[in-house]
Design a protein around this motif. Structure first.
Motif, PDB file in Angstrom:
ATOM      1  N   ASP A   1       5.677  15.580   4.315  1.00  0.00           N
ATOM      2  CA  ASP A   1       4.316  15.011   4.059  1.00  0.00           C
ATOM      3  C   ASP A   1       4.162  14.947   5.357  1.00  0.00           C
ATOM      4  O   ASP A   1       4.675  14.844   6.585  1.00  0.00           O
ATOM      5  CB  ASP A   1       5.610  13.292   3.488  1.00  0.00           C
ATOM      6  CG  ASP A   1       4.323  12.328   4.040  1.00  0.00           C
ATOM      7  OD1 ASP A   1       2.822  13.256   3.585  1.00  0.00           O
ATOM      8  OD2 ASP A   1       4.333  11.039   3.292  1.00  0.00           O
ATOM      9  N   LEU A   2       2.668  14.504   5.375  1.00  0.00           N
ATOM     10  CA  LEU A   2       2.385  15.000   6.872  1.00  0.00           C
ATOM     11  C   LEU A   2       2.328  13.361   8.061  1.00  0.00           C
ATOM     12  O   LEU A   2       3.167  13.770   8.884  1.00  0.00           O
ATOM     13  CB  LEU A   2       0.647  15.403   6.993  1.00  0.00           C
ATOM     14  CG  LEU A   2       0.525  15.458   8.596  1.00  0.00           C
ATOM     15  CD1 LEU A   2       0.858  16.534   9.101  1.00  0.00           C
ATOM     16  CD2 LEU A   2      -1.067  16.303   8.371  1.00  0.00           C
ATOM     17  N   GLN A   3       2.490  12.542   6.710  1.00  0.00           N
ATOM     18  CA  GLN A   3       2.325  11.398   8.039  1.00  0.00           C
ATOM     19  C   GLN A   3       3.962  11.245   8.610  1.00  0.00           C
ATOM     20  O   GLN A   3       4.099  10.360   9.363  1.00  0.00           O
ATOM     21  CB  GLN A   3       2.353  10.237   6.890  1.00  0.00           C
ATOM     22  CG  GLN A   3       1.275   8.947   7.052  1.00  0.00           C
ATOM     23  CD  GLN A   3       1.458   7.835   6.244  1.00  0.00           C
ATOM     24  OE1 GLN A   3       2.422   8.024   5.179  1.00  0.00           O
ATOM     25  NE2 GLN A   3       0.643   6.862   6.265  1.00  0.00           N
ATOM     26  N   ALA A   4       5.237  11.088   7.282  1.00  0.00           N
ATOM     27  CA  ALA A   4       6.655  11.730   7.883  1.00  0.00           C
ATOM     28  C   ALA A   4       6.362  12.675   9.059  1.00  0.00           C
ATOM     29  O   ALA A   4       7.370  11.618  10.364  1.00  0.00           O
ATOM     30  CB  ALA A   4       7.156  11.739   6.732  1.00  0.00           C
ATOM     31  N   LEU A   5       6.201  13.584   9.537  1.00  0.00           N
ATOM     32  CA  LEU A   5       6.234  14.775  10.137  1.00  0.00           C
ATOM     33  C   LEU A   5       5.176  13.736  11.608  1.00  0.00           C
ATOM     34  O   LEU A   5       6.320  14.202  12.541  1.00  0.00           O
ATOM     35  CB  LEU A   5       5.433  15.649   9.543  1.00  0.00           C
ATOM     36  CG  LEU A   5       5.773  16.959   8.522  1.00  0.00           C
ATOM     37  CD1 LEU A   5       5.470  17.960   8.604  1.00  0.00           C
ATOM     38  CD2 LEU A   5       7.480  16.723   9.031  1.00  0.00           C
ATOM     39  N   GLU A   6       4.882  13.367  10.945  1.00  0.00           N
ATOM     40  CA  GLU A   6       3.544  12.885  12.559  1.00  0.00           C
ATOM     41  C   GLU A   6       4.949  11.410  12.745  1.00  0.00           C
ATOM     42  O   GLU A   6       4.683  11.090  14.093  1.00  0.00           O
ATOM     43  CB  GLU A   6       2.993  12.019  12.288  1.00  0.00           C
ATOM     44  CG  GLU A   6       1.036  13.129  12.374  1.00  0.00           C
ATOM     45  CD  GLU A   6       0.214  13.340  11.148  1.00  0.00           C
ATOM     46  OE1 GLU A   6      -0.606  11.564  10.857  1.00  0.00           O
ATOM     47  OE2 GLU A   6      -1.133  13.576  11.865  1.00  0.00           O
ATOM     48  N   GLY A   7       4.905   9.938  11.779  1.00  0.00           N
ATOM     49  CA  GLY A   7       6.153   9.174  12.246  1.00  0.00           C
ATOM     50  C   GLY A   7       7.485  10.025  13.624  1.00  0.00           C
ATOM     51  O   GLY A   7       8.249   9.922  13.962  1.00  0.00           O
ATOM     52  N   VAL A   8       7.997  11.295  12.670  1.00  0.00           N
ATOM     53  CA  VAL A   8       9.616  12.322  13.081  1.00  0.00           C
ATOM     54  C   VAL A   8       8.465  12.660  14.381  1.00  0.00           C
ATOM     55  O   VAL A   8       9.638  11.856  15.717  1.00  0.00           O
ATOM     56  CB  VAL A   8       9.322  13.588  12.607  1.00  0.00           C
ATOM     57  CG1 VAL A   8      10.618  14.254  13.423  1.00  0.00           C
ATOM     58  CG2 VAL A   8      10.000  13.271  11.431  1.00  0.00           C
ATOM     59  N   ALA A   9       7.675  13.046  14.957  1.00  0.00           N
ATOM     60  CA  ALA A   9       6.583  13.440  16.424  1.00  0.00           C
ATOM     61  C   ALA A   9       7.547  12.283  17.711  1.00  0.00           C
ATOM     62  O   ALA A   9       6.981  12.303  18.521  1.00  0.00           O
ATOM     63  CB  ALA A   9       6.012  14.290  16.136  1.00  0.00           C
ATOM     64  N   THR A  10       6.004  11.365  16.728  1.00  0.00           N
ATOM     65  CA  THR A  10       5.971  10.065  17.134  1.00  0.00           C
ATOM     66  C   THR A  10       7.290   9.545  17.625  1.00  0.00           C
ATOM     67  O   THR A  10       6.958   8.987  18.987  1.00  0.00           O
ATOM     68  CB  THR A  10       5.496   9.164  16.464  1.00  0.00           C
ATOM     69  OG1 THR A  10       4.022   9.478  15.892  1.00  0.00           O
ATOM     70  CG2 THR A  10       4.852   7.414  17.231  1.00  0.00           C
ATOM     71  N   LEU A  11       8.272   9.862  16.733  1.00  0.00           N
ATOM     72  CA  LEU A  11       9.679   8.783  17.551  1.00  0.00           C
ATOM     73  C   LEU A  11      10.164   9.985  18.188  1.00  0.00           C
ATOM     74  O   LEU A  11      10.748   9.489  19.438  1.00  0.00           O
ATOM     75  CB  LEU A  11      10.657   9.096  16.041  1.00  0.00           C
ATOM     76  CG  LEU A  11      12.120   8.458  16.712  1.00  0.00           C
ATOM     77  CD1 LEU A  11      12.066   7.128  17.479  1.00  0.00           C
ATOM     78  CD2 LEU A  11      12.836   8.572  15.037  1.00  0.00           C
ATOM     79  N   LEU A  12      10.267  11.070  18.170  1.00  0.00           N
ATOM     80  CA  LEU A  12      10.630  11.682  19.834  1.00  0.00           C
ATOM     81  C   LEU A  12       9.885  11.577  20.742  1.00  0.00           C
ATOM     82  O   LEU A  12      10.403  12.288  21.687  1.00  0.00           O
ATOM     83  CB  LEU A  12      10.436  13.317  19.035  1.00  0.00           C
ATOM     84  CG  LEU A  12      12.021  13.731  18.152  1.00  0.00           C
ATOM     85  CD1 LEU A  12      11.423  14.901  17.712  1.00  0.00           C
ATOM     86  CD2 LEU A  12      13.184  13.874  18.302  1.00  0.00           C
ATOM     87  N   GLN A  13       8.982  11.476  20.450  1.00  0.00           N
ATOM     88  CA  GLN A  13       7.676  11.631  21.888  1.00  0.00           C
ATOM     89  C   GLN A  13       8.253  10.649  22.435  1.00  0.00           C
ATOM     90  O   GLN A  13       7.687  10.426  23.849  1.00  0.00           O
ATOM     91  CB  GLN A  13       5.900  11.392  21.445  1.00  0.00           C
ATOM     92  CG  GLN A  13       5.347  12.821  21.258  1.00  0.00           C
ATOM     93  CD  GLN A  13       3.790  13.157  20.502  1.00  0.00           C
ATOM     94  OE1 GLN A  13       3.946  11.709  20.492  1.00  0.00           O
ATOM     95  NE2 GLN A  13       3.670  13.938  20.477  1.00  0.00           N
ATOM     96  N   VAL A  14       8.516   8.960  21.870  1.00  0.00           N
ATOM     97  CA  VAL A  14       8.337   8.081  22.526  1.00  0.00           C
ATOM     98  C   VAL A  14       9.857   8.157  22.554  1.00  0.00           C
ATOM     99  O   VAL A  14      10.007   7.568  24.135  1.00  0.00           O
ATOM    100  CB  VAL A  14       8.868   6.685  21.390  1.00  0.00           C
ATOM    101  CG1 VAL A  14       9.715   5.396  21.286  1.00  0.00           C
ATOM    102  CG2 VAL A  14       7.606   6.979  20.745  1.00  0.00           C
ATOM    103  N   MET A  15      10.762   8.674  22.825  1.00  0.00           N
ATOM    104  CA  MET A  15      12.054   9.227  23.009  1.00  0.00           C
ATOM    105  C   MET A  15      11.953   9.634  24.417  1.00  0.00           C
ATOM    106  O   MET A  15      12.798   9.619  25.563  1.00  0.00           O
ATOM    107  CB  MET A  15      13.211   9.808  22.456  1.00  0.00           C
ATOM    108  CG  MET A  15      13.653   9.247  21.457  1.00  0.00           C
ATOM    109  SD  MET A  15      15.258   9.252  20.064  1.00  0.00           S
ATOM    110  CE  MET A  15      15.797   8.308  19.770  1.00  0.00           C
TER     111      MET A  15
END
Length: 1769
Positions: A516-530
């Motif tokens: 799911d592209l939305q979930a992938l973007e979510g993963v990317a967002t979490l990693l970017q925040v970290m």
């Protein structure tokens, strides 16, 4: 009580008396109690100042005004009470302190009542008034404090916030903060009494009177009082000192022991419940002992109410919960936590706090910290339920829709999780299990939930988790700060578990094809925040500054502080949380491992499955993690795939370059790819790890790959995104590879745009954007690309734009032009020194030319033109900002000026084109001014180039049409000649183009305005303008304005041009910008050289600036001496004519001498005409001349008569005469006219003969040459001759006797007998022959001036001459007439001319016919004899048929003209239009008809009236008049100070033939005049019409008539009675003007009759009333008959009161002569046709009027005698 006659109680010997009772009270108590009537302070009736007799000394202490106000406070009406309270407050402020102190004894009871009023406005006003009282009396309030303070505290807790704050303000005004506890301590028992009474005793019915207050209001007041009382206890406790609280504890215990008190926790009203819990908090805080004692009741009341989610109740409940768990250690023993408290808590959490997360969730962590082990056991289950419920709350409806609610829940969950993990940080197995469970079953599922939910992602969750990880890492000792921490291993294990779980979670999401592209973007967002928590931290700090997460009220913080070092300090706000010092990104190896694993997975999916989603995800990952390790991982993976291949050595060294060239570039080159933004981002993520050389090499490689231009655009945009990237890409941007590619692109775009304009798809959009981007220079004023390529691209654009300019179908190229505009605009506005490139200047010129042309030529749309204009402004601004710029050949400004001048002079422009051109040049000049300054040399040079040379000026001036001559020539302002005059010259062809001279003047004037502006303070110094030769331009502009004026602003294009100049502020011609002297000299020199219109321009300039009076010396200096203007040429004559009125007397006398000499010596002088003209100019300027000089000139003229007869043009054909010949004759006529008016007595008999015979001979010539009247000079000849005839008429009719005596004796007789007849025999047919020859009055050659002059002459024609005229006979078939032939011919000839569209002719004809109208009725003679007696209906006679025919024609025309106008509205008619002449003809015809009617005898008038009635003409006239009369017929030109306003009804109308100043008011005034005549002469018919109209019309008519007409008409009627010369035998008539009455007294023998005639207010619309005065010797019946008759005559006859009285007297006289009444109308004389009873009945011998009988027979349908009922024969 005090009833006198009632049975008294036994032993009571005196009547009751309230006064006595008061005395007794006084004696016993010493003072009068401060109340009257009812008990308790909150009783329903209001106490007020006593009004008892025994209390005078106290009563007198209260000021009378105060007493009145205080009494008003007891009124029932809310508004009265509110006003009284406000008045009381303002009186407290204004009155003396002593007056106010007098009120104090009564104030407490009043205050206690009104401070709890039902109306909140009154409560607020009461507190405001109280503050004023406190400020005034200060300490004097002390004795009354105890009775006030209870309600004062209640008011401070009022539920209506403004009232509460006003009460607090009053309290602070009374006591300083230090004094407040003291004051409350003094009154604490009284306060508590009031509060306890409300809480424990009062009910809704005891607080308000059930009889006067509705149930709803009673309940509302009760609830309000309860709430205020509970809050009042809290306020009291919070303000008192500790020892006072201890003292009150006993009293409070009594309150708290009451069962009623505890019921308030379950009260149905939220406000009461909320107040109860607030009071509970206060008790916990201030009286812990009391709380411990009442714990058994308090704990359940609070802890079991946590599910009360009302917004008013929940915050205080939770505050109370925290107070309880802190204050009462054994609180959980009083409630069953497992069954009572926790289920409610879980339900509340699952529901997300029911939308109250903001208030609820911040309290959860403090609550957890205070919950004992027995409540939370078993811990694992407790925590699981707690977190599951909380996380479930995120799905609640409110949390899902509200970002802030969700943020509070998330923050609370993570805080509590963190707390729980810290709380269980031992090595012990149980705690380890709790930790593991919390991470695996709560934290990771929460993160997983967030991955699919963008709203949770955007909240604080990821940031809080990152912060938690960092804190764990610190505790695990990974940050190397050496924290002494025995639980290091615990946290290391904790981190390992977390990352392991998180890694699996990520892999599960990423390693799937259907990811799911939305979930992938979510993963990317979490990693970017970290990776970069500080970026998110900044964003959240900005976004969430306003969000407060509060655990408790600030003052309660210390009490709720959490014990135990395991608990962190409560977090106040997100921004604080964010700013924590120890904040960074996680440092563990696990972190990077996870990223590398994910990157590898993505690459596999992209390469094997071509997954676009994974490609986007990889791009997002690389944005944050562009580290060598990640690239190495990606390359290693790739190596394994392509193992055997050889690789470039260099690329091997840098994994980022390798990844770029082998992967990213390949992906970019894929043709079907649409979205490339993430790939471009990936390119730059890779370039972060490359050197400059590598960057340039790679980008050049990409440029030459033949990719889509959109990708190149994205790359350049991304390169410009920040300065670092721009620096590293600089070599590539400036390089030749990119430059050549862009140049090729430009050429391709221009080619495609021209060939197929429709193919502007998104690709070309990108391309244009790209060109625009590279031409602008965003950084450090450096071009983005190489300058060589920039120049070449611009050249290409200019070439393309120039081609569009020459194409007529430029409209098809709109998209192309639009793109070029955008590019040019960006370029001009962003690149400094851009216009130093020659190609850029050429481009700008082309743009300017496109903006300066009318759209009809350029075919551009509005939006495109607007774009071009903006481009032009940006370009010019950029151009002139450069300091070295100058106007040189080939440059922009030079070329633009040459092009504009060419447009003006070579092409003839219409108005629109001129406007567009002027606007373009103006915009150019304003832009230059805005950058440079007014006196910039650039402007002067540009303006000089715009201005035509002198020869060009002369050429375009001579090209102006010559029709201007006509008006000044005919009005004697100009003496001129015309070289070749033909009929075509004077037929002004209406052109749609403006002459070049007008265009040039408009443009130069408009542009000069901002440039030449002189500030007002420099006017006196006459500082020269910045522009050279401005005086020449201003003089040309004045010349153009004068030309427009002389052609009378026609055709339309000239008037539009003039109004355009007026809008531009040029109608005065910029005179103020040039020194007066310089301009005057310029105009004078031009006038002397060229004469003509220059002379008139000079005259206008002198006149408008009043120079003759203010600067006479300057004007005189122009010509030096008078003889400098001799010998007189044509131009000098024109100048002399202008200057003559301003010359001195001596100068004029010199001129007279020179001119006379020239006339007398005519044989040697070839310019006799000039001398004669100069002489006349001087004579017109009232120069004194000797009689001998006049005689000499006249004798010379008579000499010419003999020797130069051809000069006089007698009997000649004027079409062959030259303008010079005609001018000479005209001057002779003018001289003779002057002689007649100024020196008639000087002339001898032979000279008079010469004068009169010449005049008659010239008139004959005029009549014979009507066809030549197209020529203005012939028109002038006829006009001056007519003027001579007028002067002669005036002289012979109005000269004083002493002058006439000095004339030759036989002259007057000759004039009357011979000359008058000769003149008018020739003059009368002249208008007819002119209108026959020139049938079109709008034709430019139509001789209107001649008609005007002849018309004035015709007004002097004697009536006799008209009656015996010699006009050719003109009769009409079937015309019924009694008139003699000459009169009938006159009417038939002239009546049709009333409709001819030439005002002078219409007015002249009216004056002619008006003279004969009174003569016409006598021709109808005895009109009633013309009809046989037996023709039945009332006889009617037509007024003159030819007049009625023209009237009916006009009527139809007016009907159609005024069809759309309502009665009472004012129809504005354009003066001198076709409609104007129709209406004018119509009104003039009616005026003639009314004159005719008025001069008819009364018996004929009735017949004419009957005719008008039948034809309905009058009804139509009246309707038309009420559309033509203005609503407010005020006479124009009155000053404001006029006492009696003049109206069109009070002022008489003068219809002058030659007067045209008042022409705009002529029709309204004429309409009013006609209406006045109608109501005056036909009152009965107007009355009849008015009564038959619908209500709206009749009301409008009546209102208008009463206001403007009746007063004038009544006054005239009364004054006509006064001034009447009519004498009656046996009747006297008197008038009373003040009372509008006429009294008639009739006496004969013994009979005496007095009648009073009263005019109504709306006379003549209303009926005249006849009242009886005294009567002697007349029977009542007869008397009534006569009164009725008079009333009937006055109502139904069309005439004045005197005529009505005369008729009535006749009737009475006949009665006395023995003639009997007609027995139908009971009158001797018939009311409308004035006949006697003649038709007799053969049976009863009674006689009747024939009209009465006719009516009788038709209405009864019988033919019997009205009296005896026998058949009538």
């Amino acid at each position: 009580m005090g009833g006198k006659n009632k049975q008294r109680t036994k032993g009571n010997v005196r009547p009751s008396s309230s006064g006595r009772a008061a005395e007794v009270l006084t004696r016993e108590g010493g003072v009068i109690p401060g109340f009257v009537g009812f008990d308790t302070a909150v009783s329903s009736e209001l106490s007020y100042v006593p009004a008892v007799h025994g209390a005078e000394e106290i009563d007198n202490l209260v000021d009378a005004d105060f007493r009145l106000v205080l009494r008003k406070l007891s009124k029932r009406d809310v508004v009265t009470r509110l006003k009284a309270v406000q008045d009381f407050g303002s009186m407290c402020q204004e009155r003396d302190t002593e007056d106010v102190k007098g009120v104090l004894p009564y104030w407490p009871r009043i205050y206690c009542k009104i401070s709890v009023d039902h109306d909140r406005r009154i409560r607020e006003a009461t507190q405001q008034a109280f503050e004023q009282l406190v400020l005034k009396v200060r300490r004097s309030l002390a004795p009354f404090l105890k009775s006030l303070m209870g309600h004062w505290i209640l008011s401070q807790c009022d539920t209506y916030t403004p009232a509460a704050s006003a009460a607090c303000q009053a309290f602070q005004a009374a006591f300083s903060p230090a004094k407040q506890p003291e004051a409350l301590s003094f009154c604490k028992d009284e306060i508590l009494n009031v509060l306890q009474d409300v809480l424990l005793k009062e009910t809704a019915d005891t607080l308000s009177d059930p009889q006067s207050v509705t149930g709803e209001e009673r309940e509302a007041k009760y609830v309000r009082m309860l709430t205020s009382s509970l809050l009042g206890v809290k306020r009291l406790l919070s303000l008192l000192l500790q020892n006072d609280r201890m003292a009150l504890e006993q009293r409070l215990a009594h309150l708290v022991n009451s069962g009623k008190f505890w019921k308030y926790s379950k009260h149905k009203t939220p406000q009461v419940r909320g107040a109860f819990f607030e009071m509970a908090c206060a008790l916990c805080e201030f009286t812990p002992g009391l709380v411990q004692a009442e714990a058994a009741r308090l704990c359940p009341a609070v802890l079991l109410s946590i599910d009360d989610t009302d917004p008013v109740v929940l915050p205080p409940v939770w505050e109370a919960v925290l107070h309880i768990v802190s204050t009462i250690p054994d609180c959980w023993t009083h409630v069953n936590a497992k069954k009572g408290f926790l289920p409610k808590l879980w339900a509340l959490l699952k529901d997300g706090g029911k939308g109250m997360a903001r208030a609820l969730h911040p309290n959860l962590m403090p609550l957890l910290s205070k919950m004992p082990q027995e409540v939370t056991d078993p811990a694992l289950d407790f925590y699981t339920t707690f977190f599951t419920s909380s996380i479930q709350g995120l799905c609640s409806e409110r949390a899902a829709t509200s970002q802030s609610e969700s943020a509070f829940i998330v923050t609370s969950v993570v805080e509590c999780l963190r707390y729980c993990i810290l709380h269980n940080a031992e090595e012990e197995e149980r705690q380890k299990k709790i930790r593991t469970t919390l991470i695996s079953q709560q934290l990771l599922p929460l993160l997983e939930k967030a991955l699919g939910n963008p709203s949770v992602q955007s909240g604080p969750l990821f940031l809080l988790v990152t912060e938690m990880l960092v804190s764990w890492e610190k505790k695990a000792g990974l940050h190397g700060e050496g924290e002494a921490n025995e639980s290091k291993d615990v946290f290391q294990g904790l981190l390992a578990d977390f990352w392991e779980g998180l890694g699996l979670l990520f892999v599960r999401y990423v390693d799937s094809e259907e990811a799911d592209l939305q979930a992938l973007e979510g993963v990317a967002t979490l990693l970017q925040v970290m990776r970069h928590p500080e970026r998110v931290k900044r964003k959240h700090a900005q976004k969430k500054k306003s969000v407060k997460i509060c655990f408790s009220k600030p003052e309660d913080n210390e009490k709720t502080g959490v014990e135990g070092d395991g608990v962190e300090k409560p977090v106040q706000t997100v921004s604080e949380l964010v700013n924590e010092k120890a904040f960074g990104s996680p440092q563990t190896q696990h972190f990077e491992d996870v990223v590398c694993q994910l990157a590898q997975l993505c690459l596999v999916h992209v390469n094997e499955k071509k997954s676009e989603k994974h490609l986007v995800f990889l791009s997002l990952l690389l944005q944050s993690f562009h580290t060598p390790r990640v690239f190495s991982t990606l390359v290693e993976l790739d190596d394994k795939v392509k193992d055997g291949e050889q690789r470039d050595e260099v690329n091997m060294r840098n994994p980022a370059v390798q990844f770029l060239l082998e992967q990213v570039v390949v992906w970019l080159a894929e043709k079907e790819r649409t979205d490339t933004e993430h790939l471009v981002e990936m390119v730059f993520s890779s370039l972060y790890c490359c050197t400059w050389q590598e960057t340039t090499r790679i980008l050049n490689h990409i440029t030459t790959m033949d990719l889509q231009w959109g990708i190149i655009l994205q790359i350049i945009q991304r390169a410009c995104a920040d300065s670092e990237t721009l620096k590293s890409c600089g070599d590539w941007l400036k390089g030749s590879v990119l430059g050549e590619q862009l140049l090729g692109l430009t050429e391709e775009l221009c080619k495609v745009g021209r060939s197929s304009p429709s193919s502007t798809s998104s690709t070309s959009n990108h391309s244009w954007k790209l060109i625009s981007l590279v031409l602008s220079q965003p950084h450090n004023n450096e071009p983005l690309i190489g300058e060589v390529y920039m120049e070449k691209i611009l050249e290409k654009l200019h070439t393309t734009l120039s081609e569009t300019k020459s194409l007529s179908d430029a409209g098809n190229m709109e998209p192309l032009i639009s793109f070029i505009c955008d590019v040019a605009s960006t370029f001009f506005s962003s690149v400094q020194d851009c216009l130093l490139l020659l190609s850029a200047e050429e481009l700008l010129l082309t743009v300017f030319q496109l903006t300066a042309q009318d759209q009809t030529h350029s075919h551009l749309t509005d939006s495109l033109l607007e774009k071009l204009r903006k481009v032009c402004v940006a370009g010019v601004r950029s151009l002139v900002q450069h300091s070295e710029y100058e106007v040189k050949e080939g440059g922009f400004l030079h070329s633009a000026a040459i092009w504009v001048t060419n447009q003006l002079l070579a092409t003839s422009l219409d108005i629109k084109s001129l406007q567009v051109l002027v606007l373009a040049v103006q915009s150019l000049v304003e832009t230059i001014i805005s950058v440079c300054d007014q006196d910039s040399p650039l402007l002067v040079q540009f303006y000089t180039l715009l201005t035509p040379s002198q020869t060009e000026w002369t050429r375009i001036r001579q090209a102006l049409p010559p029709q201007w001559v006509k008006t000044p020539l005919l009005s004697s302002r100009h003496r001129g000649v015309c070289e070749k005059s033909s009929m075509d010259t004077w037929k002004f062809r209406v052109s749609a183009r403006l002459p070049a001279h007008l265009c040039a003047c408009a443009l130069l004037g408009r542009v000069a305005q901002p440039v030449a502006f002189i500030p007002p303070d420099q006017k006196e110094a006459e500082c020269p303008s910045h522009l050279p030769n401005l005086k020449y331009i201003v003089s040309e502009l004045l010349y153009a304005l004068q030309w427009c004026k002389e052609v009378e602003y026609s055709p339309t294009i000239v008037s539009v041009y003039h109004s355009l100049l007026t809008d531009w502020g040029l109608s005065e011609g910029l005179q103020s910008q040039v020194p007066m002297k310089a301009l005057l000299e310029t105009l004078y020199s031009r006038s002397v050289e060229d004469g003509g219109l220059w002379s008139l321009t000079l005259e206008n300039y002198i006149h408008t600036n009043n120079l003759a009076a203010t600067h006479s010396a300057t004007v005189r200096k122009l010509y030096g001496s008078a003889d400098s203007l001799f010998p007189v040429s044509q131009s000098k004559l024109s100048t002399l004519q202008v200057l003559c009125p301003t010359m001195t007397k001596a100068d004029r006398e010199t001129l007279v001498a020179l001119a006379t000499a020239g006339i007398i010596n005519w044989q040697e002088n070839d310019n006799v005409y000039g001398c004669l003209a100069v002489l006349l100019c001087c004579l017109k300027a009232n120069t004194p001349v000797e009689d001998e000089v006049v005689q000499a000139s006249l004798v010379t003229m008579m000499e010419w008569r003999n020797s130069k007869e051809d000069w006089f043009l007698f009997g000649s054909n004027l079409s062959k005469a030259t303008a010079e010949q005609l001018n000479l004759v005209v001057e002779m006529m003018r001289f003779l006219s002057w002689l007649v008016t100024h020196r008639p007595t000087v002339l001898t008999g032979s000279q008079w003969d010469f004068l009169l015979c010449s005049m008659l001979a010239w008139l004959e010539v005029a009549c014979e040459n009507v066809s030549s009247l197209w020529n203005p000079w012939v028109q002038l000849f006829v006009c001056e001759n007519a003027a001579l005839i007028v002067k002669l008429n005036q002289f012979f009719t109005s000269s004083p006797p002493d002058v006439l005596e000095k004339l030759p004796p036989e002259l007057a007789g000759e004039w009357t007998d011979f000359f008058i007849e000769g003149i008018y025999n020739l003059l009368l047919p002249l208008p007819i022959s002119i209108t026959d020859a020139f049938t079109e009055p709008d034709d430019p050659v139509f001789p209107l001036a001649v008609l005007q002059s002849v018309g004035v002459a015709l007004t002097y024609v004697p009536v006799q001459q008209l009656k015996q005229n010699s006009l050719p006979p003109r009769f009409i078939v079937d015309q019924n007439t009694n008139l003699p032939e000459p009169l009938q011919t006159l009417l038939n000839t002239f009546c049709p001319l009333l409709l001819f569209k030439a005002r002078p002719l219409q007015i002249s004809v009216y004056h002619l016919l008006e003279k004969v109208m009174p003569q016409l009725p006598e021709c109808d003679g005895e009109g009633d004899n013309n009809k046989s007696e037996d023709d039945g209906d009332e006889p009617c006679l037509s007024p003159p048929a030819s007049l009625m025919a023209i009237l009916s024609t006009c009527e139809e025309l007016c009907d159609s003209i005024l069809a759309g106008v309502q009665v009472g509205e004012f129809a504005v008619v354009q003066p001198l239009s076709v409609e104007y002449s129709c209406i004018l003809g119509y009104l003039l015809s009616w005026k003639l008809l009314l004159t005719f009617f008025k001069s008819s005898p009364s018996h004929l008038r009735a017949h004419y009236a009957q005719y008008l009635k039948r034809s309905c003409s009058l009804n139509k006239l009246l309707l038309h008049l009420f559309k033509l009369m203005p609503e407010n017929p005020i006479y124009p030109g009155q000053g404001a100070e006029m006492k009696e306003a003049k109206t069109f009804f009070t002022e008489s109308l003068s219809l002058a033939v030659d007067k045209s100043e008042t022409v705009e008011w002529e029709l309204p005034h004429l309409a009013c005049s006609v209406y006045y005549s109608t109501v005056q002469d036909l009152p009965a018919m107007v009355r009849l019409w008015w009564n038959s109209q619908e209500k709206r019309v009749s009301a409008a008519v009546e209102k208008f008539t009463i206001k403007y007409v009746s007063p004038v008409l009544s006054a005239q009627e009364i004054s006509s009675v006064h001034s009447s010369t009519q004498m009656f035998d046996s009747m006297t008539v008197k008038a009373r003007s003040a009372a509008r009455e006429v009294i008639a007294t009739y006496s004969v023998d013994d009979i005496f009759i007095e009648l009073v005639i009263q005019l109504p207010q709306n006379y003549p619309l209303g009926s005249i009333t006849v009242e009886s005065g005294r009567r002697v010797g007349v029977a009542v019946q007869q008397w009534r008959n006569w009164m009725l008759q008079l009333s009937t005559y006055l109502t139904h006859q069309n005439g004045s009161i005197m005529e009505g009285l005369a008729l009535w007297k006749n009737n009475v006289d006949k009665r006395f002569e023995g003639i009997e009444d007609c027995m139908i109308c009971f009158s001797v004389i018939h009311g409308s046709n004035y006949s006697l009873p003649k038709k007799g009945c053969r049976t009863c011998k009674k006689k009747f009027h024939s009209a009465c009988l006719y009516k009788w027979f038709t209405s009864s349908n019988k033919s019997t005698c009205p009296l005896c009922r026998e058949t009538f024969f």
